[in-house]
Design a protein around this motif. Structure first.
Motif, PDB file in Angstrom:
ATOM      1  N   PHE A 194     -30.539  19.713 -15.228  1.00 33.78           N
ATOM      2  CA  PHE A 194     -31.080  19.348 -13.916  1.00 33.78           C
ATOM      3  C   PHE A 194     -31.445  17.874 -13.870  1.00 33.78           C
ATOM      4  O   PHE A 194     -31.088  17.154 -12.927  1.00 33.78           O
ATOM      5  N   TRP A 195     -32.157  17.382 -14.883  1.00 32.76           N
ATOM      6  CA  TRP A 195     -32.594  15.984 -14.871  1.00 32.76           C
ATOM      7  C   TRP A 195     -31.421  15.029 -15.031  1.00 32.76           C
ATOM      8  O   TRP A 195     -31.420  13.934 -14.452  1.00 32.76           O
ATOM      9  N   VAL A 196     -30.404  15.426 -15.790  1.00 36.80           N
ATOM     10  CA  VAL A 196     -29.199  14.592 -15.886  1.00 36.80           C
ATOM     11  C   VAL A 196     -28.535  14.477 -14.520  1.00 36.80           C
ATOM     12  O   VAL A 196     -28.155  13.383 -14.087  1.00 36.80           O
ATOM     13  N   LEU A 197     -28.432  15.591 -13.804  1.00 36.36           N
ATOM     14  CA  LEU A 197     -27.831  15.578 -12.471  1.00 36.36           C
ATOM     15  C   LEU A 197     -28.662  14.752 -11.493  1.00 36.36           C
ATOM     16  O   LEU A 197     -28.118  14.023 -10.655  1.00 36.36           O
ATOM     17  N   VAL A 198     -29.985  14.862 -11.594  1.00 34.50           N
ATOM     18  CA  VAL A 198     -30.872  14.110 -10.691  1.00 34.50           C
ATOM     19  C   VAL A 198     -30.664  12.609 -10.850  1.00 34.50           C
ATOM     20  O   VAL A 198     -30.713  11.848  -9.881  1.00 34.50           O
ATOM     21  N   PHE A 199     -30.391  12.162 -12.076  1.00 30.89           N
ATOM     22  CA  PHE A 199     -30.212  10.735 -12.312  1.00 30.89           C
ATOM     23  C   PHE A 199     -28.764  10.281 -12.112  1.00 30.89           C
ATOM     24  O   PHE A 199     -28.517   9.155 -11.679  1.00 30.89           O
ATOM     25  N   VAL A 200     -27.806  11.144 -12.417  1.00 29.29           N
ATOM     26  CA  VAL A 200     -26.400  10.740 -12.369  1.00 29.29           C
ATOM     27  C   VAL A 200     -25.807  10.847 -10.967  1.00 29.29           C
ATOM     28  O   VAL A 200     -25.088   9.947 -10.511  1.00 29.29           O
ATOM     29  N   LEU A 201     -26.091  11.934 -10.253  1.00 24.42           N
ATOM     30  CA  LEU A 201     -25.475  12.158  -8.946  1.00 24.42           C
ATOM     31  C   LEU A 201     -25.757  11.031  -7.938  1.00 24.42           C
ATOM     32  O   LEU A 201     -24.829  10.609  -7.226  1.00 24.42           O
ATOM     33  N   PRO A 202     -27.003  10.521  -7.819  1.00 28.26           N
ATOM     34  CA  PRO A 202     -27.218   9.414  -6.874  1.00 28.26           C
ATOM     35  C   PRO A 202     -26.365   8.191  -7.187  1.00 28.26           C
ATOM     36  O   PRO A 202     -25.840   7.539  -6.283  1.00 28.26           O
ATOM     37  N   TRP A 203     -26.227   7.873  -8.468  1.00 27.84           N
ATOM     38  CA  TRP A 203     -25.407   6.723  -8.854  1.00 27.84           C
ATOM     39  C   TRP A 203     -23.932   6.965  -8.534  1.00 27.84           C
ATOM     40  O   TRP A 203     -23.260   6.100  -7.958  1.00 27.84           O
ATOM     41  N   VAL A 204     -23.437   8.158  -8.876  1.00 26.83           N
ATOM     42  CA  VAL A 204     -22.038   8.489  -8.613  1.00 26.83           C
ATOM     43  C   VAL A 204     -21.774   8.546  -7.109  1.00 26.83           C
ATOM     44  O   VAL A 204     -20.754   8.044  -6.619  1.00 26.83           O
ATOM     45  N   GLY A 205     -22.727   9.137  -6.365  1.00 26.26           N
ATOM     46  CA  GLY A 205     -22.548   9.262  -4.923  1.00 26.26           C
ATOM     47  C   GLY A 205     -22.546   7.926  -4.208  1.00 26.26           C
ATOM     48  O   GLY A 205     -21.708   7.664  -3.340  1.00 26.26           O
ATOM     49  N   TRP A 206     -23.479   7.065  -4.579  1.00 30.49           N
ATOM     50  CA  TRP A 206     -23.573   5.768  -3.899  1.00 30.49           C
ATOM     51  C   TRP A 206     -22.386   4.864  -4.225  1.00 30.49           C
ATOM     52  O   TRP A 206     -21.989   4.012  -3.432  1.00 30.49           O
ATOM     53  N   SER A 207     -21.810   5.043  -5.408  1.00 31.42           N
ATOM     54  CA  SER A 207     -20.646   4.233  -5.791  1.00 31.42           C
ATOM     55  C   SER A 207     -19.348   4.797  -5.229  1.00 31.42           C
ATOM     56  O   SER A 207     -18.264   4.300  -5.536  1.00 31.42           O
ATOM     57  N   GLY A 208     -19.458   5.847  -4.385  1.00 29.95           N
ATOM     58  CA  GLY A 208     -18.284   6.374  -3.692  1.00 29.95           C
ATOM     59  C   GLY A 208     -17.353   7.188  -4.556  1.00 29.95           C
ATOM     60  O   GLY A 208     -16.132   7.105  -4.420  1.00 29.95           O
ATOM     61  N   ARG A 209     -17.914   8.022  -5.440  1.00 32.46           N
ATOM     62  CA  ARG A 209     -17.083   8.796  -6.361  1.00 32.46           C
ATOM     63  C   ARG A 209     -17.206  10.302  -6.177  1.00 32.46           C
ATOM     64  O   ARG A 209     -16.634  11.063  -6.955  1.00 32.46           O
ATOM     65  N   LEU A 210     -17.965  10.738  -5.186  1.00 35.35           N
ATOM     66  CA  LEU A 210     -18.109  12.172  -4.936  1.00 35.35           C
ATOM     67  C   LEU A 210     -17.132  12.604  -3.848  1.00 35.35           C
ATOM     68  O   LEU A 210     -16.946  11.898  -2.861  1.00 35.35           O
ATOM     69  N   TYR A 211     -16.518  13.765  -4.029  1.00 33.44           N
ATOM     70  CA  TYR A 211     -15.636  14.302  -3.000  1.00 33.44           C
ATOM     71  C   TYR A 211     -16.433  14.509  -1.710  1.00 33.44           C
ATOM     72  O   TYR A 211     -17.527  15.046  -1.721  1.00 33.44           O
ATOM     73  N   GLY A 212     -15.873  14.038  -0.624  1.00 33.07           N
ATOM     74  CA  GLY A 212     -16.569  14.096   0.654  1.00 33.07           C
ATOM     75  C   GLY A 212     -17.060  12.735   1.091  1.00 33.07           C
ATOM     76  O   GLY A 212     -17.318  12.499   2.270  1.00 33.07           O
ATOM     77  N   ALA A 213     -17.175  11.818   0.125  1.00 28.46           N
ATOM     78  CA  ALA A 213     -17.601  10.449   0.446  1.00 28.46           C
ATOM     79  C   ALA A 213     -17.062   9.498  -0.614  1.00 28.46           C
ATOM     80  O   ALA A 213     -17.799   8.755  -1.251  1.00 28.46           O
ATOM     81  N   ARG A 214     -15.737   9.538  -0.808  1.00 31.30           N
ATOM     82  CA  ARG A 214     -15.120   8.717  -1.835  1.00 31.30           C
ATOM     83  C   ARG A 214     -14.626   7.392  -1.254  1.00 31.30           C
ATOM     84  O   ARG A 214     -14.162   7.322  -0.114  1.00 31.30           O
ATOM     85  N   LYS A 215     -14.717   6.347  -2.059  1.00 33.42           N
ATOM     86  CA  LYS A 215     -14.182   5.057  -1.643  1.00 33.42           C
ATOM     87  C   LYS A 215     -12.649   5.109  -1.664  1.00 33.42           C
ATOM     88  O   LYS A 215     -12.049   5.887  -2.422  1.00 33.42           O
ATOM     89  N   VAL A 216     -12.033   4.303  -0.829  1.00 36.32           N
ATOM     90  CA  VAL A 216     -10.584   4.300  -0.700  1.00 36.32           C
ATOM     91  C   VAL A 216     -10.069   2.907  -1.022  1.00 36.32           C
ATOM     92  O   VAL A 216     -10.590   1.909  -0.491  1.00 36.32           O
ATOM     93  N   ARG A 217      -9.068   2.830  -1.868  1.00 35.67           N
ATOM     94  CA  ARG A 217      -8.482   1.531  -2.210  1.00 35.67           C
ATOM     95  C   ARG A 217      -7.701   0.978  -1.022  1.00 35.67           C
ATOM     96  O   ARG A 217      -6.888   1.689  -0.411  1.00 35.67           O
ATOM     97  N   LEU A 218      -7.965  -0.269  -0.688  1.00 34.12           N
ATOM     98  CA  LEU A 218      -7.257  -0.911   0.422  1.00 34.12           C
ATOM     99  C   LEU A 218      -5.871  -1.342  -0.027  1.00 34.12           C
ATOM    100  O   LEU A 218      -5.687  -1.826  -1.146  1.00 34.12           O
ATOM    101  N   GLU A 219      -4.902  -1.133   0.837  1.00 35.57           N
ATOM    102  CA  GLU A 219      -3.532  -1.520   0.512  1.00 35.57           C
ATOM    103  C   GLU A 219      -3.394  -3.028   0.550  1.00 35.57           C
ATOM    104  O   GLU A 219      -3.985  -3.713   1.366  1.00 35.57           O
ATOM    105  N   GLY A 220      -2.543  -3.525  -0.335  1.00 44.89           N
ATOM    106  CA  GLY A 220      -2.313  -4.962  -0.387  1.00 44.89           C
ATOM    107  C   GLY A 220      -3.383  -5.621  -1.182  1.00 44.89           C
ATOM    108  O   GLY A 220      -3.387  -6.824  -1.343  1.00 44.89           O
TER     109      GLY A 220
END
Length: 228
Positions: free
Chosen positions: A202-228
């Motif tokens: 639980f504590w690992v998820l509490v600390f890791v998920l916000p970092w992963v989510g904000w960096s755009g790595r969670l499904y549902g809010a993932r960053k997209v590479r721009l073409e070119g």
């Protein structure tokens, strides 16, 4: 320039010890005064506890731990100290949210904890030249060449993942831990091991998920590479 999370955490540990001393002192003073009305005695005990940090922050720019760690608190968007109202709000939120509030430091642009963001304050390094370069952080920037989802979307998706993770851990606990262990703390060695593992997860998820989510790595809010 902003301090690393580890430096802020050390400041928090120092201030926790200071708070214990303040609480002990307030109780000693409150109990030594003979009030006929217990309400007055309670006020005498509680007021120093709740005002110690806000007064110190608004007057000196930080707690004892901040000063010892070479960092200070200032207004967001200004180099001035925060006022007493902001300091009270900040202290209340910090006490309410606890250590998890610091998780936002790993993801926010200006390395702000949740109580910093909500009280419109910043924690900065007093003298960057006095600290090693690895202890001083620049403002966080998003990776170039990627399009990030909106902040609200990333926040909502991250919160959803946290809620689902908590539900999953709760369901696993229900199936693997007996009622006798859950409610009366009479557990087998296996159940103790399971609870320790799930607590750590639980504590690992509490600390890791916000970092992963904000960096755009969670499904549902993932960053997209721009073409070119």
């Amino acid at each position: 320039m902003y301090p690393k999370l580890s430096r802020r955490f050390r400041a928090l540990m120092i201030d926790s010890l200071v708070l214990v001393a303040v609480v002990a002192f307030s109780i000693a003073i409150g109990t030594s005064v003979d009030f006929t009305n217990g309400v007055y005695q309670s006020v005498l005990v509680l007021v120093p506890i709740f005002l110690f940090e806000p007064v110190l922050v608004s007057v000196t720019g930080g707690n004892i731990g901040h000063h010892l760690m070479g960092i200070r608190i200032r207004k967001s968007g200004s180099d001035n100290k925060i006022n007493i109202v902001q300091a009270v709000i900040r202290t209340f939120l910090k006490l309410l949210l606890g250590v998890p509030s610091l998780i936002a430091i790993l993801t926010s642009k200006k390395h702000q904890a949740v109580h910093d963001l909500l009280s419109m304050s910043l924690v900065v390094v007093k003298d960057p030249a006095s600290l090693p370069s690895y202890e001083v952080l620049d403002e966080r920037t998003e990776l170039q060449g990627y399009q990030y989802p909106g902040k609200i979307r990333r926040l909502m998706v991250t919160v959803t993942y946290l809620i689902l993770s908590l539900l999953a851990i709760s369901m696993i606990t229900i199936f693997l831990v007996s009622d006798l262990c859950a409610y009366r703390q009479v557990c087998s060695n296996t159940e103790d091991t399971i609870q320790i593992f799930l607590g750590l997860a639980f504590w690992v998820l509490v600390f890791v998920l916000p970092w992963v989510g904000w960096s755009g790595r969670l499904y549902g809010a993932r960053k997209v590479r721009l073409e070119g």
